[in-house]
Design a protein around this motif. Structure first.
Motif, PDB file in Angstrom:
ATOM      1  N   SER A   1       0.895  -1.213  -0.034  1.00  0.00           N
ATOM      2  CA  SER A   1      -0.018   0.029   0.087  1.00  0.00           C
ATOM      3  C   SER A   1       0.950   1.093  -0.212  1.00  0.00           C
ATOM      4  N   ALA A   2       0.310   2.475  -0.420  1.00  0.00           N
ATOM      5  CA  ALA A   2       1.148   3.667  -0.281  1.00  0.00           C
ATOM      6  C   ALA A   2       1.356   3.893   1.299  1.00  0.00           C
ATOM      7  N   THR A   3       0.607   3.529   2.189  1.00  0.00           N
ATOM      8  CA  THR A   3       0.692   3.746   3.492  1.00  0.00           C
ATOM      9  C   THR A   3       2.137   3.080   3.786  1.00  0.00           C
ATOM     10  N   ALA A   4       2.192   1.573   3.522  1.00  0.00           N
ATOM     11  CA  ALA A   4       3.505   0.781   3.752  1.00  0.00           C
ATOM     12  C   ALA A   4       4.602   1.806   3.235  1.00  0.00           C
TER      13      ALA A   4
ATOM     14  N   TYR B   1      -4.189  18.670   5.434  1.00  0.00           N
ATOM     15  CA  TYR B   1      -5.095  18.449   4.404  1.00  0.00           C
ATOM     16  C   TYR B   1      -4.824  17.148   3.599  1.00  0.00           C
ATOM     17  N   THR B   2      -5.222  16.312   4.318  1.00  0.00           N
ATOM     18  CA  THR B   2      -4.716  14.941   3.784  1.00  0.00           C
ATOM     19  C   THR B   2      -5.667  13.586   4.253  1.00  0.00           C
ATOM     20  N   PHE B   3      -5.329  12.531   3.991  1.00  0.00           N
ATOM     21  CA  PHE B   3      -5.789  11.389   4.319  1.00  0.00           C
ATOM     22  C   PHE B   3      -4.868  10.817   5.608  1.00  0.00           C
ATOM     23  N   ALA B   4      -5.451  10.188   6.532  1.00  0.00           N
ATOM     24  CA  ALA B   4      -5.160   9.602   7.566  1.00  0.00           C
ATOM     25  C   ALA B   4      -3.550   9.096   7.305  1.00  0.00           C
ATOM     26  N   ALA B   5      -3.378   8.430   6.260  1.00  0.00           N
ATOM     27  CA  ALA B   5      -1.945   7.588   6.068  1.00  0.00           C
ATOM     28  C   ALA B   5      -0.972   8.387   6.214  1.00  0.00           C
ATOM     29  N   THR B   6      -0.958   9.656   5.716  1.00  0.00           N
ATOM     30  CA  THR B   6       0.212  10.468   5.370  1.00  0.00           C
ATOM     31  C   THR B   6       0.791  10.972   6.786  1.00  0.00           C
ATOM     32  N   ALA B   7      -0.093  10.920   7.765  1.00  0.00           N
ATOM     33  CA  ALA B   7       0.566  11.564   8.949  1.00  0.00           C
ATOM     34  C   ALA B   7       0.605  10.124  10.135  1.00  0.00           C
TER      35      ALA B   7
ATOM     36  N   GLU C   1       7.526  12.738  -1.324  1.00  0.00           N
ATOM     37  CA  GLU C   1       6.339  13.187  -1.930  1.00  0.00           C
ATOM     38  C   GLU C   1       5.492  12.008  -1.645  1.00  0.00           C
ATOM     39  N   ASP C   2       4.173  12.601  -1.142  1.00  0.00           N
ATOM     40  CA  ASP C   2       3.081  11.642  -1.259  1.00  0.00           C
ATOM     41  C   ASP C   2       2.140  11.971  -2.491  1.00  0.00           C
ATOM     42  N   ALA C   3       2.500  11.049  -3.418  1.00  0.00           N
ATOM     43  CA  ALA C   3       1.971  11.049  -4.676  1.00  0.00           C
ATOM     44  C   ALA C   3       0.948  10.287  -4.834  1.00  0.00           C
ATOM     45  N   ALA C   4       0.139   9.867  -4.067  1.00  0.00           N
ATOM     46  CA  ALA C   4      -0.853   8.713  -3.957  1.00  0.00           C
ATOM     47  C   ALA C   4      -1.834   9.045  -4.918  1.00  0.00           C
ATOM     48  N   HIS C   5      -2.151  10.370  -5.206  1.00  0.00           N
ATOM     49  CA  HIS C   5      -3.202  10.726  -6.366  1.00  0.00           C
ATOM     50  C   HIS C   5      -2.833  10.811  -7.721  1.00  0.00           C
TER      51      HIS C   5
ATOM     52  N   PHE D   1      -2.301   2.450  -5.370  1.00  0.00           N
ATOM     53  CA  PHE D   1      -2.841   1.547  -6.330  1.00  0.00           C
ATOM     54  C   PHE D   1      -3.989   1.283  -5.447  1.00  0.00           C
ATOM     55  N   TYR D   2      -4.590   1.965  -4.477  1.00  0.00           N
ATOM     56  CA  TYR D   2      -5.807   1.417  -3.853  1.00  0.00           C
ATOM     57  C   TYR D   2      -6.921   1.632  -5.012  1.00  0.00           C
ATOM     58  N   ALA D   3      -8.121   1.115  -4.690  1.00  0.00           N
ATOM     59  CA  ALA D   3      -9.045   0.691  -5.506  1.00  0.00           C
ATOM     60  C   ALA D   3      -9.652   2.018  -6.377  1.00  0.00           C
ATOM     61  N   THR D   4      -9.623   3.276  -5.843  1.00  0.00           N
ATOM     62  CA  THR D   4      -9.990   4.320  -6.459  1.00  0.00           C
ATOM     63  C   THR D   4      -9.128   5.200  -7.102  1.00  0.00           C
ATOM     64  N   LYS D   5      -7.756   4.754  -6.980  1.00  0.00           N
ATOM     65  CA  LYS D   5      -6.723   5.591  -7.725  1.00  0.00           C
ATOM     66  C   LYS D   5      -6.528   5.619  -9.107  1.00  0.00           C
ATOM     67  N   PRO D   6      -5.526   6.670  -9.656  1.00  0.00           N
ATOM     68  CA  PRO D   6      -5.385   6.517 -11.013  1.00  0.00           C
ATOM     69  C   PRO D   6      -5.314   5.141 -11.888  1.00  0.00           C
TER      70      PRO D   6
ATOM     71  N   GLY E   1      -6.231  -2.977  -6.497  1.00  0.00           N
ATOM     72  CA  GLY E   1      -6.954  -3.342  -5.286  1.00  0.00           C
ATOM     73  C   GLY E   1      -6.417  -2.515  -4.058  1.00  0.00           C
ATOM     74  N   GLU E   2      -5.245  -3.147  -3.705  1.00  0.00           N
ATOM     75  CA  GLU E   2      -4.584  -2.407  -2.833  1.00  0.00           C
ATOM     76  C   GLU E   2      -3.092  -2.681  -3.271  1.00  0.00           C
ATOM     77  N   GLY E   3      -2.308  -1.479  -2.974  1.00  0.00           N
ATOM     78  CA  GLY E   3      -0.770  -1.545  -3.497  1.00  0.00           C
ATOM     79  C   GLY E   3      -0.193  -0.166  -3.553  1.00  0.00           C
ATOM     80  N   GLY E   4       1.019  -0.051  -3.941  1.00  0.00           N
ATOM     81  CA  GLY E   4       1.585   1.162  -3.828  1.00  0.00           C
ATOM     82  C   GLY E   4       3.037   0.869  -4.638  1.00  0.00           C
TER      83      GLY E   4
HETATM   84  C1  LIG Z   1      -3.075  11.581   0.226  1.00  0.00           C
HETATM   85  C2  LIG Z   1      -3.069   9.889   0.434  1.00  0.00           C
HETATM   86  N1  LIG Z   1      -2.006   9.481   0.865  1.00  0.00           N
HETATM   87  C3  LIG Z   1      -1.686   8.341   1.205  1.00  0.00           C
HETATM   88  C4  LIG Z   1      -2.821   7.398   1.095  1.00  0.00           C
HETATM   89  C5  LIG Z   1      -2.701   5.948   1.176  1.00  0.00           C
HETATM   90  O1  LIG Z   1      -2.725   4.960   0.215  1.00  0.00           O
HETATM   91  P1  LIG Z   1      -3.299   3.554   0.393  1.00  0.00           P
HETATM   92  O2  LIG Z   1      -4.495   3.160   0.647  1.00  0.00           O
HETATM   93  O3  LIG Z   1      -2.445   2.976  -0.818  1.00  0.00           O
HETATM   94  O4  LIG Z   1      -2.420   3.076   1.821  1.00  0.00           O
HETATM   95  C6  LIG Z   1      -4.043   7.920   0.519  1.00  0.00           C
HETATM   96  C7  LIG Z   1      -5.273   6.914   0.613  1.00  0.00           C
HETATM   97  O5  LIG Z   1      -6.420   7.184  -0.050  1.00  0.00           O
HETATM   98  C8  LIG Z   1      -4.125   9.234   0.101  1.00  0.00           C
HETATM   99  O6  LIG Z   1      -5.300   9.781  -0.177  1.00  0.00           O
END
Ligand SMILES: Cc1ncc(COP(=O)(O)O)c(C=O)c1O
Length: 391
Positions: A59-62, A84-90, A158-162, A184-189, A193-196
């Motif tokens: 995952s990108a979190t990993a 201004y981000t998703f929980a994962a970044t912090a 860089e958090d380039a999750a998007h 590479f989460y389900a909604t990403k470009p 499924g899950e991945g990064g």
């Molecule tokens: C800005 C941002 N960073 C990190 C993540 C984490 O990505 P992942 O679900 O692949 O761990 C997300 C997921 O939505 C995100 O929006």
């Protein structure tokens, strides 16, 4: 709330026979976990991003966790990032016992403000790393961020999750800092499924992450012994993590990467339709039409003094009209954990708070049909016109 039968979902992945066949072929190969397919995916991704090393992760979190660990961030360290981000970044900062230093965003891009970052770095010289997030796929002002981080000896992750690097793109978002992470989460470009994927040009960082990605096992020792036909032998150098990506997931990723240019063109087309269809409305602000935008999100802003209803009611009314929308993001500094742990107040990050109160994300994905885009536009216009106020 019951949904109309022709409800337009906020997101749907684009998967067809090609992905099905790729997954089937891995299923039939007898090797499901990380192997040759993942190595190929990594090579193709590295070439696309114009970097030397790409490491597939679960995952990108990993990936973000591995980056911070490789950057040497540890107990009581400080990492500057955006609220201004998703929980994962912090949360990954907290995994390592370090503390996030939130920095407010720019009004018109939702991205980390270089001016606020400069002030934060001046007041906190101990900051070890900076994590800018390219919100929705709109690139941050990387030149300024990279310069400030270099002046303060902080590593840029860089958090380039998007985002996703384009074919032939120089300085793609995610490939400019010392480290970059894609999701590479389900909604990403593109999705597995899950991945990064983590990318870097630094061989030392790549080696460290590659070891920590799989239980802290030193691959060099492994390779030396496997070539001597002792495939059972390994050495654990550190208590690492289990963050590898499977060949099953990578098989999906390879097909999606090949299609990604087409996916982007489809999202760009939808973005243009929204920008044209929603232009000139006094109660709306539209996103920047930047050519490097990945259009993972299409975020509109309500001009609240011009409307008789707030963002929550606007969202509910759109849902009732059969339009799936979402909100990105609820700022982290108002989340109970960060609020309580760091004693943060709403007013500490006024721009992030204002953006949060005004923002709605519209559906934008390759399989969204023109007629559905027009229904979204009509729904917003109807609602806005009906609740418009000149006061
Ligand atoms: C800005 C941002 N960073 C990190 C993540 C984490 O990505 P992942 O679900 O692949 O761990 C997300 C997921 O939505 C995100 O929006």
């Amino acid at each position: 709330m019951s949904r109309p039968t022709d409800f337009i979902p906020f997101y749907r992945p684009s998967i067809d026979r090609e992905e099905e066949e790729a997954v089937l072929s891995v299923l039939r190969s007898g090797w499901l976990t990380t192997g040759e397919v993942t190595l190929q995916f990594e090579r193709e991704f590295a070439a696309r991003a114009g970097v030397d090393y790409a490491l597939a992760v679960s995952s990108a979190t990993a990936g973000l966790h591995l980056c911070l660990e490789a950057a040497g961030v540890g107990e009581h360290g400080k990492v500057a990032t955006t609220p201004y981000t998703f929980a994962a970044t912090a949360e990954v900062i907290r995994y390592l016992g370090a503390d996030p230093l939130f920095v407010d965003i720019e009004e018109d891009s939702y991205n980390l403000s270089p001016e606020s970052l400069e002030e934060a770095l001046r007041n906190n010289p101990e900051v070890a790393a900076v994590i800018p997030v390219h919100v929705g796929g709109l690139p941050c002002r990387m030149d300024a961020i990279l310069r400030m981080a270099a002046e303060h000896d902080a590593m840029v992750i860089e958090d380039a999750a998007h985002c996703l690097p384009r074919e032939g793109q120089v300085e793609a978002p995610g490939s400019q800092g010392a480290l970059g992470v894609y999701s590479f989460y389900a909604t990403k470009p593109i999705t597995t499924g899950e991945g990064g994927m983590v990318v870097t040009r630094d061989g030392e960082l790549a080696r460290r992450m590659s070891m920590m990605r799989l239980h802290g096992i030193d691959r060099d020792v492994w390779n030396r012994y496997t070539s001597r036909d002792a495939s059972w032998y390994y050495e654990v150098r550190e208590p690492g993590f289990k963050y590898n990506l499977t060949d099953l997931a990578s098989s999906l990723g390879r097909v999606q990467l090949r299609k990604s240019e087409r996916f982007l063109q489809a999202r760009q087309r939808i973005a243009r339709m929204y920008l044209e269809g929603l232009a000139g409305l006094d109660y709306l602000r539209l996103p920047q039409n930047d050519p490097s935008h990945s259009w993972h999100l299409f975020q509109i802003r309500l001009v609240l003094p011009r409307l008789k209803l707030d963002r929550d009611r606007f969202v509910r009314a759109l849902m009732e009209r059969g339009i799936g929308v979402s909100v990105h993001f609820i700022p982290l500094h108002i989340m109970p954990y960060y609020r309580q742990t760091y004693g943060l107040k709403e007013r500490d990050f006024p721009v992030a708070m204002q953006c949060y109160r005004e923002t709605i994300s519209l559906p934008i994905y390759p399989d969204l049909e023109d007629e559905q885009v027009q229904r979204v536009i009509a729904g917003i216009r109807e609602l806005g016109d009906c609740h418009f106020t000149r006061r």
